[in-house]
Every structure is written in C-alpha cells, then in structure tokens.
Design a protein around this motif. Sequence first.
Motif, PDB file in Angstrom:
ATOM      1  N   LEU A 112       0.829  -1.213   0.000  1.00 35.28           N
ATOM      2  CA  LEU A 112       0.000   0.000   0.000  1.00 35.28           C
ATOM      3  C   LEU A 112       0.862   1.261   0.000  1.00 35.28           C
ATOM      4  O   LEU A 112       0.582   2.210  -0.732  1.00 35.28           O
ATOM      5  CB  LEU A 112      -0.944   0.009   1.208  1.00 35.28           C
ATOM      6  CG  LEU A 112      -2.171  -0.891   1.070  1.00 35.28           C
ATOM      7  CD1 LEU A 112      -2.926  -0.974   2.382  1.00 35.28           C
ATOM      8  CD2 LEU A 112      -3.119  -0.358  -0.021  1.00 35.28           C
ATOM      9  N   HIS A 113       1.944   1.247   0.813  1.00 35.15           N
ATOM     10  CA  HIS A 113       2.818   2.418   0.882  1.00 35.15           C
ATOM     11  C   HIS A 113       3.492   2.677  -0.463  1.00 35.15           C
ATOM     12  O   HIS A 113       3.534   3.805  -0.944  1.00 35.15           O
ATOM     13  CB  HIS A 113       3.889   2.228   1.969  1.00 35.15           C
ATOM     14  CG  HIS A 113       3.316   2.435   3.343  1.00 35.15           C
ATOM     15  ND1 HIS A 113       4.037   2.204   4.493  1.00 35.15           N
ATOM     16  CD2 HIS A 113       2.093   2.838   3.745  1.00 35.15           C
ATOM     17  CE1 HIS A 113       3.277   2.469   5.541  1.00 35.15           C
ATOM     18  NE2 HIS A 113       2.095   2.848   5.111  1.00 35.15           N
ATOM     19  N   LYS A 114       4.027   1.586  -1.071  1.00 38.88           N
ATOM     20  CA  LYS A 114       4.725   1.747  -2.352  1.00 38.88           C
ATOM     21  C   LYS A 114       3.770   2.263  -3.415  1.00 38.88           C
ATOM     22  O   LYS A 114       4.126   3.115  -4.233  1.00 38.88           O
ATOM     23  CB  LYS A 114       5.326   0.409  -2.793  1.00 38.88           C
ATOM     24  CG  LYS A 114       6.644   0.125  -2.114  1.00 38.88           C
ATOM     25  CD  LYS A 114       7.302  -1.105  -2.706  1.00 38.88           C
ATOM     26  CE  LYS A 114       8.465  -1.544  -1.832  1.00 38.88           C
ATOM     27  NZ  LYS A 114       8.691  -2.961  -1.834  1.00 38.88           N
ATOM     28  N   ALA A 115       2.562   1.754  -3.393  1.00 37.95           N
ATOM     29  CA  ALA A 115       1.573   2.186  -4.391  1.00 37.95           C
ATOM     30  C   ALA A 115       1.263   3.669  -4.207  1.00 37.95           C
ATOM     31  O   ALA A 115       1.196   4.434  -5.170  1.00 37.95           O
ATOM     32  CB  ALA A 115       0.300   1.348  -4.258  1.00 37.95           C
ATOM     33  N   ALA A 116       1.138   4.083  -2.929  1.00 34.14           N
ATOM     34  CA  ALA A 116       0.829   5.491  -2.657  1.00 34.14           C
ATOM     35  C   ALA A 116       1.969   6.393  -3.131  1.00 34.14           C
ATOM     36  O   ALA A 116       1.752   7.457  -3.720  1.00 34.14           O
ATOM     37  CB  ALA A 116       0.574   5.687  -1.167  1.00 34.14           C
ATOM     38  N   GLN A 117       3.219   5.923  -2.883  1.00 35.49           N
ATOM     39  CA  GLN A 117       4.386   6.737  -3.257  1.00 35.49           C
ATOM     40  C   GLN A 117       4.537   6.853  -4.773  1.00 35.49           C
ATOM     41  O   GLN A 117       4.915   7.891  -5.304  1.00 35.49           O
ATOM     42  CB  GLN A 117       5.660   6.127  -2.669  1.00 35.49           C
ATOM     43  CG  GLN A 117       5.854   6.499  -1.221  1.00 35.49           C
ATOM     44  CD  GLN A 117       6.863   5.600  -0.514  1.00 35.49           C
ATOM     45  OE1 GLN A 117       7.463   4.733  -1.137  1.00 35.49           O
ATOM     46  NE2 GLN A 117       7.031   5.805   0.767  1.00 35.49           N
ATOM     47  N   SER A 118       4.246   5.760  -5.469  1.00 39.89           N
ATOM     48  CA  SER A 118       4.475   5.768  -6.921  1.00 39.89           C
ATOM     49  C   SER A 118       3.233   6.179  -7.703  1.00 39.89           C
ATOM     50  O   SER A 118       3.257   6.243  -8.933  1.00 39.89           O
ATOM     51  CB  SER A 118       4.948   4.389  -7.384  1.00 39.89           C
ATOM     52  OG  SER A 118       3.954   3.448  -7.035  1.00 39.89           O
ATOM     53  N   GLY A 119       2.159   6.439  -6.975  1.00 40.17           N
ATOM     54  CA  GLY A 119       0.931   6.883  -7.638  1.00 40.17           C
ATOM     55  C   GLY A 119       0.162   5.762  -8.324  1.00 40.17           C
ATOM     56  O   GLY A 119      -0.799   6.006  -9.043  1.00 40.17           O
ATOM     57  N   ASN A 120       0.591   4.508  -8.072  1.00 37.96           N
ATOM     58  CA  ASN A 120      -0.162   3.371  -8.632  1.00 37.96           C
ATOM     59  C   ASN A 120      -1.457   3.174  -7.858  1.00 37.96           C
ATOM     60  O   ASN A 120      -1.508   3.438  -6.657  1.00 37.96           O
ATOM     61  CB  ASN A 120       0.633   2.066  -8.519  1.00 37.96           C
ATOM     62  CG  ASN A 120       1.783   2.045  -9.503  1.00 37.96           C
ATOM     63  OD1 ASN A 120       1.752   2.794 -10.483  1.00 37.96           O
ATOM     64  ND2 ASN A 120       2.780   1.223  -9.231  1.00 37.96           N
TER      65      ASN A 120
END
Length: 331
Positions: free
Chosen positions: A222-230
């Motif tokens: 979830l964090h990575k998705a939020a950071q990369s805008g995915n």
Amino acid sequence: MKILAFETSCDETAAAIVEDGRKILGSALYSQIDIHREYGGVVPEIASRNHLLKLPYILDAVYSSANLTSADIDAVAVTNGPGLVGALLTGVTFAKSYAYSIGKPLIAVNHIAGHVCANYLTHSELTPPFLCLIVSGGHTELVQVLDYNEYGVLGKTRDDAAGEALDKVARLLGLPYPGGPNLETLALTGEYNAFAFTRSFKGEDTLDFSFSGMKTAAVNLLHKAAQSGNIIKDADLAASFLTAVVYNLLDNAFSAIGKFGGDKLVIAGGVGANFQLRREAKKRADESGVQLFLPDVSLCTDNAAMIGSAAYFCGQPAELALNAEPNLALF
Ligand code: KG4
Ligand code: ZN
C-alpha cells in the motif's frame, strides 16, 4: 445435566443453558460491536462496563428462551480465561455470586476449549481423537485433541493470530470493526491472486504459523503504491491476503494429517466463520478423504453455548475463590 454458562471474555455478553454438552436448550447474547465500532476495536474498560450492565438482562433472557428456571439447573459455568481481564472478571464475579445464591456448583471453563467444543454442539457424532485447527482473534494453534480433556500442541503462531492479522489488514484498508467479516465481504469482489504473499516457513520442518510478515508485506504494498501513484484495488488486496492466510492455515493442517495420520479435521474459533476458509477446507478434505467438521457459523464467534458444552466435557470444578486468568493456557 443442565449447565447454565456465562461468557464475557471480550465484547460479547452471553449466557446459555446446555444439556449434556451437546444440546442447546436456550441462549442469549448481547453483542457490543456497535459500541466499539467508533473506536476501531474493543476498548477493554467499555467492554467490562457493558457486561456489568447487560448480565442481569441476559440471565433473564436465557431462562425465558429455554423456558426453564434456576431449579432446573445443575451447575453454573463461566469462562475464566484467556481474555480481557476486566471483561473476564465481570463474568466470573457474576457467575460466582449467582451460583452461590442458587446453591449450585461452579465450573471454570477455558475459552479456547470452548471454541473446540462448539463442534460437539454442531456434530452430535463427533468424538475425540481428532486434529483441530483453532483460529480466533487471539489464538492460532494446531492441536491434537486426544480425549475430551487431553490436548497436544503440534503448531502455533509465532507472532500474530490469524484473526488479528485479518483485523489489522482490514483496518489498514479503512474497513470498520470487526475487520475479519468486513474483509471477507470486500474480498468477494477482488482477484485472489492479484498479489503473492510468501508462504511462512517454506521448506522448514515445522507446523508453526506466522502472519506478521505477510501483514508487513501488505502494508508495504500500500505504501509503495501510494508513493508511486499506482492504484491498488482494495478488493484485490483483501482477496489476495485472505487467500494467503487461508492457504497457510490449511497447508499446515493437512500437512499435520499427512504427518500424524488421523482422518478427522475440526475447525474452531471466530475465523472459522470465514466462507473462503470453509470452502477451501471442504475442497481439500474431499480430495484427501478427510472428514471435515465445521461449527455452525453462529457458534464460531464467541458465545456461551460453547462454554456450556466445554463445562460438561472438560470444565474444572471451582470454588468461590475462582479468579479471572487473562493468560490461561489450554495445555
Ligand atoms: O473466536 P473469536 O470470536 O474471538 C476470540 O476468541 O478471539 O474470534 C474473533 C476473530 C476476529 O479476528 C474476527 O475478525 C474474526 O474472528 N472473524 C472472521 C470472520 N468472523 C469473525 N474473520 C474472517 N471472516 C469472518 N467471517
Ligand atoms: Zn473467542
């Protein structure tokens, strides 16, 4: 033998009258879910206060539902652990006072044994020995039930319980309390293989469980998705995570059967209400010729009928000095 049983270990205020460990003559349950929802989880102090408020009414309600009176009761049983100490104390104190006032013996019951015994209520033909997968909010254990009062542990969680992990991921996805059932509903519309979660202890000779690594993997996704805008579909994460939990639980349960033999698998505890776990367990049991026993869905989560059954099969005669034991062990 008719036993009046009380259960107040967490946020359900419940009483039931059970005959010979197998037959529910009456039951009454007050769920505090609506009260705790606004806090996102159970607030122990609020749970205790509400048990105290509701217990007298629950007592009246159970007698009405069974059409019985105190004269018909042979013993009074109560959960004395494990659970929230304040919540347990309300039930223990109420049950002790009531047993004393009607002159009936008192029986102390282990809450986890209660979950196992929910199966004796659902399946009149079920007798030990059998293998039992206990999956609740606080416990995840694989045990051999050798006799009604003889348990041997084969594996247990080294960190989070399965229900605890489901509740935490549900919370992460913004779902209301109680997390597990809400995650189950969300998962229905998701892809079960959208995300891969590593199998705990893969290749190791252990029947233990671990869920905290999987939970951290979900947080990282979830964090990575939020950071990369995915954009991650919440339903896909719910479905993939739930599937991973279910597979981990059942992989170990069926490995245990392969290793130790036996042909009866019993599931116990709140997570046992999960439709996906029930369906996958049935599929694997059919494929491997194992007899599967699932408690009635209404008896999976906390209730007093299971305590009435456990009081009959494996309860401990108790004195008025009985105390609450928040960390009471099953073995
Ligand atoms: O056995 P239980 O009622 O209380 C304890 O003794 O801990 O188990 C509660 C746990 C919670 O984690 C709850 O989210 C989970 O069981 N649970 C479910 C479902 N119903 C309850 N998890 C997944 N799917 C469900 N339908
Ligand atoms: Zn429970």
